[in-house]
Design a protein around this motif. Structure first.
Motif, PDB file in Angstrom:
ATOM      1  N   MET A   1       0.815  -1.212   0.000  1.00 35.09           N
ATOM      2  CA  MET A   1       0.000   0.000   0.000  1.00 35.09           C
ATOM      3  C   MET A   1       0.846   1.260   0.000  1.00 35.09           C
ATOM      4  O   MET A   1       0.353   2.354  -0.300  1.00 35.09           O
ATOM      5  CB  MET A   1      -0.930  -0.008   1.231  1.00 35.09           C
ATOM      6  CG  MET A   1      -1.891  -1.188   1.279  1.00 35.09           C
ATOM      7  SD  MET A   1      -2.989  -1.216  -0.154  1.00 35.09           S
ATOM      8  CE  MET A   1      -3.919   0.270   0.143  1.00 35.09           C
ATOM      9  N   GLY A   2       2.123   1.167   0.390  1.00 26.59           N
ATOM     10  CA  GLY A   2       3.003   2.326   0.394  1.00 26.59           C
ATOM     11  C   GLY A   2       2.723   3.263   1.563  1.00 26.59           C
ATOM     12  O   GLY A   2       2.023   2.924   2.522  1.00 26.59           O
ATOM     13  N   ILE A   3       3.277   4.463   1.473  1.00 29.82           N
ATOM     14  CA  ILE A   3       3.130   5.462   2.532  1.00 29.82           C
ATOM     15  C   ILE A   3       1.762   6.116   2.413  1.00 29.82           C
ATOM     16  O   ILE A   3       1.437   6.723   1.390  1.00 29.82           O
ATOM     17  CB  ILE A   3       4.247   6.517   2.438  1.00 29.82           C
ATOM     18  CG1 ILE A   3       5.621   5.850   2.620  1.00 29.82           C
ATOM     19  CG2 ILE A   3       4.059   7.607   3.487  1.00 29.82           C
ATOM     20  CD1 ILE A   3       6.782   6.789   2.436  1.00 29.82           C
ATOM     21  N   SER A   4       0.978   6.037   3.464  1.00 26.38           N
ATOM     22  CA  SER A   4      -0.372   6.576   3.432  1.00 26.38           C
ATOM     23  C   SER A   4      -0.374   8.062   3.761  1.00 26.38           C
ATOM     24  O   SER A   4       0.579   8.600   4.349  1.00 26.38           O
ATOM     25  CB  SER A   4      -1.258   5.833   4.443  1.00 26.38           C
ATOM     26  OG  SER A   4      -0.792   6.076   5.770  1.00 26.38           O
ATOM     27  N   ASP A   5      -1.466   8.726   3.391  1.00 21.97           N
ATOM     28  CA  ASP A   5      -1.617  10.142   3.721  1.00 21.97           C
ATOM     29  C   ASP A   5      -1.657  10.334   5.233  1.00 21.97           C
ATOM     30  O   ASP A   5      -1.100  11.312   5.758  1.00 21.97           O
ATOM     31  CB  ASP A   5      -2.903  10.695   3.101  1.00 21.97           C
ATOM     32  CG  ASP A   5      -2.852  10.708   1.576  1.00 21.97           C
ATOM     33  OD1 ASP A   5      -1.748  10.511   1.031  1.00 21.97           O
ATOM     34  OD2 ASP A   5      -3.898  10.916   0.946  1.00 21.97           O
ATOM     35  N   ASP A   6      -2.287   9.398   5.915  1.00 24.01           N
ATOM     36  CA  ASP A   6      -2.392   9.513   7.373  1.00 24.01           C
ATOM     37  C   ASP A   6      -1.024   9.455   8.037  1.00 24.01           C
ATOM     38  O   ASP A   6      -0.761  10.173   9.013  1.00 24.01           O
ATOM     39  CB  ASP A   6      -3.283   8.393   7.903  1.00 24.01           C
ATOM     40  CG  ASP A   6      -3.397   8.436   9.424  1.00 24.01           C
ATOM     41  OD1 ASP A   6      -4.044   9.364   9.936  1.00 24.01           O
ATOM     42  OD2 ASP A   6      -2.807   7.554  10.086  1.00 24.01           O
ATOM     43  N   LEU A   7      -0.119   8.618   7.509  1.00 28.31           N
ATOM     44  CA  LEU A   7       1.221   8.511   8.091  1.00 28.31           C
ATOM     45  C   LEU A   7       1.968   9.831   7.958  1.00 28.31           C
ATOM     46  O   LEU A   7       2.647  10.279   8.894  1.00 28.31           O
ATOM     47  CB  LEU A   7       1.994   7.381   7.404  1.00 28.31           C
ATOM     48  CG  LEU A   7       3.431   7.148   7.906  1.00 28.31           C
ATOM     49  CD1 LEU A   7       3.430   6.844   9.390  1.00 28.31           C
ATOM     50  CD2 LEU A   7       4.085   6.018   7.122  1.00 28.31           C
TER      51      LEU A   7
END
Length: 802
Positions: free
Chosen positions: A347-353
């Motif tokens: 999924m990669g780096i999320s916006d929330d992270l």
């Protein structure tokens, strides 16, 4: 006769610019942080008093020294600084004399009338700047006169200047209201600062004000654009740090970095944009520290000693996993785990992270994130392709600032992977202080921190050095326990990052010292296309970008010899043999094109120490005493002993240490065997006396700095009542401040005077049979007649307090 057209062999030294003023002027142009204005003002007053000169003559000599540097300048950057010095800096310094308006105007007008007759040097300066694209074609003398008019130093119709003097419109107010909708004004402001010398001081102040206002409002777009423009235009940075102390620009940036955080209502695009702006600000901070060699001055530059920015700049490469994992907080461990998982998750780096990660903490743990990822790859959890794909996330604009820690970690691991010395390690080289050259040998006895500090590898790694094994097995361990295969993987990853199109030029320039050291490591395979690309990018990124460090490679064993030759040449004829050799196309050890090679003297002090520095000066002083140029040697030697060559930070190399070394060691150990004639003794006494007189001024500067810090503390208290009371009492305490000033000046040298009296008393029996000692004793007796000892009431008052 025009002294600027004299032959070098002419021994008429009275026609040359005073060498102590020449030395002061060249130090102002070359040393950063720049010599404080109050130091220069006091030094000019001391020269007037000590040498019994009229102040207009002192000012004339001051301007001639600046014009000499301008005429000799060979690059646009050099000419910009010298042009600003003669037309902006000197008028400002003169305006700080504190004299009545009519008196100061008369002095300046007299000095400029005399200056107008020196057409030789004025014409050379006009020709020197004729080809500069950043300045309009104009007369240098006229530019100086305009600068004086701006400061109110010339009265109407009192001075005839070629081409006349007209009024100039102040455009600095056009940049008062810069916001996110008028970002192009930033580029215009910086460009005008380079060309408008009439209002250059106001324009520089406007740049700093824009920085302060944007930081206070947390206006990321404006601050980011300003930092990017300054990073791309080093000439503007040069002007700012010539006219203002480093703290003027760095303190607002420090406050922004310390207080930066995401707002709750920011969407992901805003968060990404703000993170990109934060990275731009951080990179500029580090660039300024390296460009002007301010690593040892952090304590005096930055304001928030417990803030993130100050603390992070003192670390070697943020948090090093091998030594700091146990000291991480629970929040750090949690954040690192989330990032390691996200980097290699489908999924990669999320916006929330991104939105929930504290940027300062992310910067600290970035080397740890990479180390954990590397360990997973080595353990077979992920392959090298997956590792590289995960690291590509850091090439996004919003995460570029994290690359600082990642690249430094990579370079450090490569550089410390072996303890084998390179074939050239036995040759004593002086590493250039500039990150651009970074002469760090393969055995890596040093490692540069983010601030440019030289950090011991033992202190950085917390381990003992491991002797390298001569085995050729490809699986043997290196100095830090890594196999050849592991080091090769590190090299592959580093080269892959550096050759990526998204890797920013400004980061390549900033980390050039570490990158070069790692790539020059003996285990790196340099025979591939990637290496060629990296070298090309490094050269292009830092071309002419670090002119404030020692630009040449001096051989340490030859520093004393070159300093001796330079001192002798300056005292005898005003031009060093280095300059003459360069003009004839002969090889030289240094890169200076000036009369006075300040870089050479600074290198000698830094690498040979105060004792050798003072000894070199005294040897040449006694040698020059046998010629008609002894007076110039005295002035040069006293200026070298008392003018700071190291901006701040290292007290061992400060004038206090030099004077102590002179008075307690050098004067009594290497000198007696060379003190042969009466004239040598008298000249030595004149040198000691002038050194002590100049040193008093240096001590006065420290008093003024303490007073300024106390005033700043009062302002920081934000108490209007207190500030009003302080300002109201200023006039009442003027006399007390003057008395305290004289007391501090006397106290600075009183113990040296007492020591000299004791030594001279002991030397009385010897002086009768030694002409050199007799001359020294008589010279110091004359000095004592002009400098009375501190009054008895002072000592009595101390006894009463006891």
């Amino acid at each position: 006769m025009d002294p600027w057209n004299m032959e070098e062999t002419n021994s008429n030294t009275e026609m040359l610019v005073a060498v102590d003023l020449m030395y002061l002027t060249y130090t102002m142009a070359r040393i950063r942080p720049v010599v404080p204005d109050i130091f220069v003002v006091q030094r000019l007053k001391d020269m007037k008093k000590i040498k019994a000169l009229e102040m207009d003559v002192v000012l004339l000599q001051f301007w001639l020294a600046g014009l000499t540097g301008l005429a000799e300048s060979t690059t646009l950057s050099q000419r910009l600084i010298w042009k600003s010095l003669v037309s902006v800096k000197i008028p400002y310094i003169v305006s700080q004399f504190g004299l009545p308006q009519g008196e100061i105007c008369s002095l300046v007008e007299s000095a400029l009338r005399q200056l107008s007759f020196y057409r030789g040097i004025l014409n050379e300066c006009d020709q020197s700047i004729a080809g500069d694209s950043t300045v309009e074609q104009l007369d240098v003398l006229r530019a100086i006169a305009v600068g004086c008019i701006t400061k109110g130093l010339i009265r109407p119709n009192q001075l005839h200047v070629p081409h006349g003097l007209t009024s100039f419109q102040d455009t600095s107010d056009d940049y008062c209201a810069i916001n996110h909708s008028s970002l192009d004004l930033i580029d215009d402001l910086c460009g005008r600062t380079l060309s408008d010398f009439v209002h250059q001081e106001k324009l520089v102040n406007r740049i700093i004000q824009v920085c302060r206002d944007a930081g206070f409002r947390n206006d990321v777009p404006v601050l980011s654009r300003l930092c990017q423009t300054l990073d791309d235009n080093p000439l503007v940075l040069d002007l700012i740090h010539f006219l203002q102390p480093p703290s003027a620009l760095l303190v607002p940036l420090e406050g922004f970095v310390n207080n930066f955080q995401h707002s709750l209502g920011d969407d992901i695009d805003t968060c990404n944009s703000n993170l990109e702006g934060l990275g731009t600000v951080l990179i500029l901070i580090m660039t300024i520290i390296r460009r002007y060699e301010l690593a040892s001055c952090l304590n005096s530059i930055f304001k928030e000693k417990q803030g993130f920015c100050y603390l992070w700049l003192h670390r070697t490469s943020a948090v090093i996993p091998a030594t700091s994992m146990s000291s991480m907080s629970a929040d750090m461990h949690s954040l690192m785990g989330r990032w390691v998982s996200a980097l290699f998750d489908s999924m990669g780096i999320s916006d929330d992270l991104i939105q929930t990660s504290k940027p300062q903490m992310l910067l600290e743990i970035s080397p740890s994130i990479f180390a954990q990822s590397l360990a997973a790859c080595q353990a077979g959890v992920i392959d090298i392709t997956t590792l590289n794909s995960g690291l590509d996330y850091f090439l996004q604009p919003c995460l570029l600032f994290v690359l600082v820690g990642v690249v430094q970690f990579l370079c450090q691991e490569i550089l410390f992977s072996s303890s084998v010395s390179s074939p050239d390690s036995t040759k004593a080289h002086l590493p250039s202080a500039q990150p651009a050259s970074g002469l760090i040998h393969a055995h890596s006895s040093n490692m540069l921190s983010p601030t440019g500090h030289i950090v011991s590898p033992l202190a950085a790694k917390g381990i003992r050095p491991v002797h390298h094994s001569s085995q050729s097995n490809t699986m043997h361990s290196h100095g830090n326990g890594k196999t050849v295969a592991a080091v090769a993987m590190l090299q592959t990853i580093l080269k892959s990052l550096l050759t990526g199109e998204a890797f920013p030029t400004r980061l390549m320039r900033l980390l050039k010292s570490e990158i070069q050291a790692a790539l020059e490591h003996q285990t790196v395979d340099n025979n591939d296309r990637q290496m060629a690309i990296i070298q090309e990018r490094l050269a292009a990124a830092s071309l002419n970008y670090y002119p404030w460090s020692v630009s040449g490679t001096y051989d340490v064993p030859k520093l004393a010899q070159q300093t001796s030759l330079a001192f002798e040449a300056i005292a005898l004829g005003g031009r060093t043999s280095i300059v003459t050799r360069k003009e004839k196309g002969w090889p030289v050890f240094g890169e200076s094109c000036y009369h006075i090679d300040v870089d050479l003297f600074r290198a000698t002090l830094c690498h040979l120490g105060p004792a050798q520095f003072a000894t070199t000066i005294l040897k040449q002083l006694l040698k020059t005493a046998m010629t008609p140029n002894g007076k110039r040697a005295v002035e040069l030697g006293a200026a070298m002993m008392t003018t700071p060559l190291i901006g701040c930070g290292d007290q061992h190399l400060a004038p206090q240490s030099l004077v102590w070394t002179l008075m307690y060691r050098t004067l009594w150990i290497p000198v007696p065997g060379r003190l042969e004639t009466f004239s040598q003794g008298r000249l030595l006494a004149a040198f000691v006396g002038m050194t002590l007189d100049f040193f008093q001024s240096h001590n006065l500067i420290q008093l003024r700095e303490k007073q300024q810090r106390r005033r700043q503390q009062r302002q920081d208290a934000n108490s209007l009542v207190e500030m009003s009371s302080f300002q109201g009492e200023a006039s009442k305490t003027k006399y007390k401040d003057h008395t305290l000033e004289q007391l501090e000046r006397d106290t600075a040298v009183e113990y040296y005077r007492v020591m000299l009296d004791q030594r001279l008393h002991e030397l009385k029996p010897v002086a009768k049979d030694r002409p050199g000692f007799e001359g020294f004793a008589q010279g110091m007796a004359l000095y004592k007649e002009c400098h009375q000892s501190m009054s008895l009431p002072l000592h009595q008052s101390r006894k009463v307090r006891r």
